[in-house]
Design an enzyme around this catalytic site. Sequence first.
Site, mmCIF file in Angstrom:
data_model
loop_
_atom_site.group_PDB
_atom_site.id
_atom_site.type_symbol
_atom_site.label_atom_id
_atom_site.label_comp_id
_atom_site.label_asym_id
_atom_site.label_seq_id
_atom_site.Cartn_x
_atom_site.Cartn_y
_atom_site.Cartn_z
ATOM 1 N N ASN A 90 0.805 -1.229 0.000
ATOM 2 C CA ASN A 90 0.000 0.000 0.000
ATOM 3 C C ASN A 90 0.837 1.278 0.000
ATOM 4 O O ASN A 90 0.386 2.306 -0.499
ATOM 5 C CB ASN A 90 -0.926 -0.016 1.223
ATOM 6 C CG ASN A 90 -1.524 1.338 1.490
ATOM 7 O OD1 ASN A 90 -2.483 1.747 0.829
ATOM 8 N ND2 ASN A 90 -0.964 2.078 2.433
ATOM 9 N N TYR A 155 3.860 9.229 -11.371
ATOM 10 C CA TYR A 155 2.930 8.402 -10.583
ATOM 11 C C TYR A 155 2.222 7.381 -11.495
ATOM 12 O O TYR A 155 2.078 6.209 -11.125
ATOM 13 C CB TYR A 155 1.917 9.337 -9.918
ATOM 14 C CG TYR A 155 0.963 8.700 -8.942
ATOM 15 C CD1 TYR A 155 1.392 8.253 -7.700
ATOM 16 C CD2 TYR A 155 -0.391 8.563 -9.258
ATOM 17 C CE1 TYR A 155 0.498 7.695 -6.791
ATOM 18 C CE2 TYR A 155 -1.289 8.010 -8.356
ATOM 19 C CZ TYR A 155 -0.838 7.580 -7.126
ATOM 20 O OH TYR A 155 -1.714 7.017 -6.223
ATOM 21 N N LYS A 159 2.231 3.351 -11.156
ATOM 22 C CA LYS A 159 0.991 2.602 -10.880
ATOM 23 C C LYS A 159 0.583 1.707 -12.058
ATOM 24 O O LYS A 159 -0.046 0.655 -11.849
ATOM 25 C CB LYS A 159 -0.134 3.580 -10.512
ATOM 26 C CG LYS A 159 0.108 4.315 -9.185
ATOM 27 C CD LYS A 159 0.205 3.350 -7.997
ATOM 28 C CE LYS A 159 0.307 4.070 -6.669
ATOM 29 N NZ LYS A 159 0.347 3.146 -5.518
HETATM 30 P P1 NAP Z 1 -1.163 8.715 2.571
HETATM 31 O O1 NAP Z 1 -2.328 9.111 3.387
HETATM 32 O O2 NAP Z 1 -0.217 9.766 2.093
HETATM 33 O O3 NAP Z 1 -0.340 7.574 3.374
HETATM 34 C C1 NAP Z 1 0.819 7.049 2.797
HETATM 35 C C2 NAP Z 1 1.348 5.923 3.645
HETATM 36 O O4 NAP Z 1 2.521 5.387 3.007
HETATM 37 C C3 NAP Z 1 1.781 6.367 5.037
HETATM 38 O O5 NAP Z 1 1.518 5.300 5.920
HETATM 39 C C4 NAP Z 1 3.282 6.595 4.884
HETATM 40 O O6 NAP Z 1 4.007 6.440 6.110
HETATM 41 C C5 NAP Z 1 3.619 5.461 3.922
HETATM 42 N N1 NAP Z 1 4.855 5.705 3.180
HETATM 43 C C6 NAP Z 1 5.157 6.759 2.389
HETATM 44 N N2 NAP Z 1 6.396 6.620 1.885
HETATM 45 C C7 NAP Z 1 6.896 5.459 2.372
HETATM 46 C C8 NAP Z 1 8.123 4.771 2.237
HETATM 47 N N3 NAP Z 1 9.129 5.238 1.488
HETATM 48 N N4 NAP Z 1 8.266 3.602 2.895
HETATM 49 C C9 NAP Z 1 7.274 3.112 3.675
HETATM 50 N N5 NAP Z 1 6.084 3.698 3.825
HETATM 51 C C10 NAP Z 1 5.904 4.868 3.195
HETATM 52 O O7 NAP Z 1 -1.620 7.943 1.246
HETATM 53 P P2 NAP Z 1 -3.019 7.232 0.866
HETATM 54 O O8 NAP Z 1 -3.855 8.226 0.160
HETATM 55 O O9 NAP Z 1 -3.552 6.490 2.013
HETATM 56 O O10 NAP Z 1 -2.495 6.211 -0.257
HETATM 57 C C11 NAP Z 1 -2.218 4.858 0.028
HETATM 58 C C12 NAP Z 1 -1.984 4.148 -1.301
HETATM 59 O O11 NAP Z 1 -3.136 4.273 -2.126
HETATM 60 C C13 NAP Z 1 -0.818 4.709 -2.116
HETATM 61 O O12 NAP Z 1 -0.138 3.668 -2.784
HETATM 62 C C14 NAP Z 1 -1.507 5.602 -3.112
HETATM 63 O O13 NAP Z 1 -0.735 5.789 -4.271
HETATM 64 C C15 NAP Z 1 -2.775 4.806 -3.363
HETATM 65 N N6 NAP Z 1 -3.869 5.609 -3.910
HETATM 66 C C16 NAP Z 1 -4.435 6.613 -3.173
HETATM 67 C C17 NAP Z 1 -5.482 7.338 -3.719
HETATM 68 C C18 NAP Z 1 -6.183 8.437 -2.974
HETATM 69 O O14 NAP Z 1 -7.085 9.073 -3.557
HETATM 70 N N7 NAP Z 1 -5.858 8.718 -1.734
HETATM 71 C C19 NAP Z 1 -5.920 7.065 -5.015
HETATM 72 C C20 NAP Z 1 -5.299 6.041 -5.721
HETATM 73 C C21 NAP Z 1 -4.282 5.320 -5.160
HETATM 74 P P3 NAP Z 1 4.167 7.687 7.162
HETATM 75 O O15 NAP Z 1 2.833 7.861 7.808
HETATM 76 O O16 NAP Z 1 5.196 7.244 8.135
HETATM 77 O O17 NAP Z 1 4.570 8.874 6.364
#
Ligand code: NAP
Length: 247
Positions: A90, A155, A159
């Site tokens: 994730n 990105y 992905k």
């Molecule tokens: P988020 O709120 O920014 O959380 C990101 C998470 O990834 C946090 O737990 C962060 O840890 C961790 N992280 C970041 N860089 C890292 C690294 N180098 N090594 C280990 N952990 C790392 O993101 P989110 O929106 O929940 O997204 C989660 C996933 O869903 C991602 O892959 C994102 O691309 C995908 N996604 C999200 C959306 C959306 O609309 N939100 C849409 C499509 C896909 P810390 O808390 O310690 O910083």
Amino acid sequence: MSDRKLALVTGGSRGIGRAVCVKLAEIGMDIVFSYQSDAPAAEETERLCEEKGARVLKVQADVSNSDQCDRLIAQASWFGGGHIDVLVNNAGITRDGLTMRMKNEDFDAVVNVNLKGTFYMMRGVSRFMIRARRGRIVNMSSVVGVRGNAGQLNYAASKSGVIGMTKSLAKELASRGITVNAVAPGFIETDMTGKMTANARDASLAEIPMGGAGRVEDVACAVAFFAGEESRYITGQVLCVDGGMAI
Ligand code: NAP
């Protein structure tokens, strides 16, 4: 030793990853999750999972570093008494910008976390799953990996690459009883989407046929489906959780 299944989730401290940890704990799994730097958020995830009755281990690890991934996997295997039943890749980041102005380091950073991190984790965990002749791998892609997006070339590359890796590993592991699937969220309210400009946010929301952003729980339910027994005959698939964005 517990007979509960063990799920390893990267980036479990916040957003979608936290919701996935809590959902998998709720359906009876023990949880090992990683985070990058937000220790207080990780503690909150730990607390929420324990509330659901799970044993929990949180590990600080940067998934863009293959040694740290190997260390995370070793700790998860120890915590699971030698097995890892579910892997959810994730952890992810964005570094948005138009292509002509994109710096090498912004391209590399996104690919290193989202794409290479997913590879390091799948390579390490698949060894355990092959030995056990069972397992579930769920990768977090994005609707951007399915249909592209202006200002997110890096990105999108990462992905789309996750989808290619998902299908390839699904073919490698199908005969071993291991499924590999991807979930592709659309616009979900998290810190990641919270840092978008108002214009970019409005433009994305306007593209959602169902209207409005998704919730982290919407994505967690899709992950739980691929992590569970009900999906045993499904592999190499990409499930968009996007209110119709990718149609
Ligand atoms: P988020 O709120 O920014 O959380 C990101 C998470 O990834 C946090 O737990 C962060 O840890 C961790 N992280 C970041 N860089 C890292 C690294 N180098 N090594 C280990 N952990 C790392 O993101 P989110 O929106 O929940 O997204 C989660 C996933 O869903 C991602 O892959 C994102 O691309 C995908 N996604 C999200 C959306 C959306 O609309 N939100 C849409 C499509 C896909 P810390 O808390 O310690 O910083």
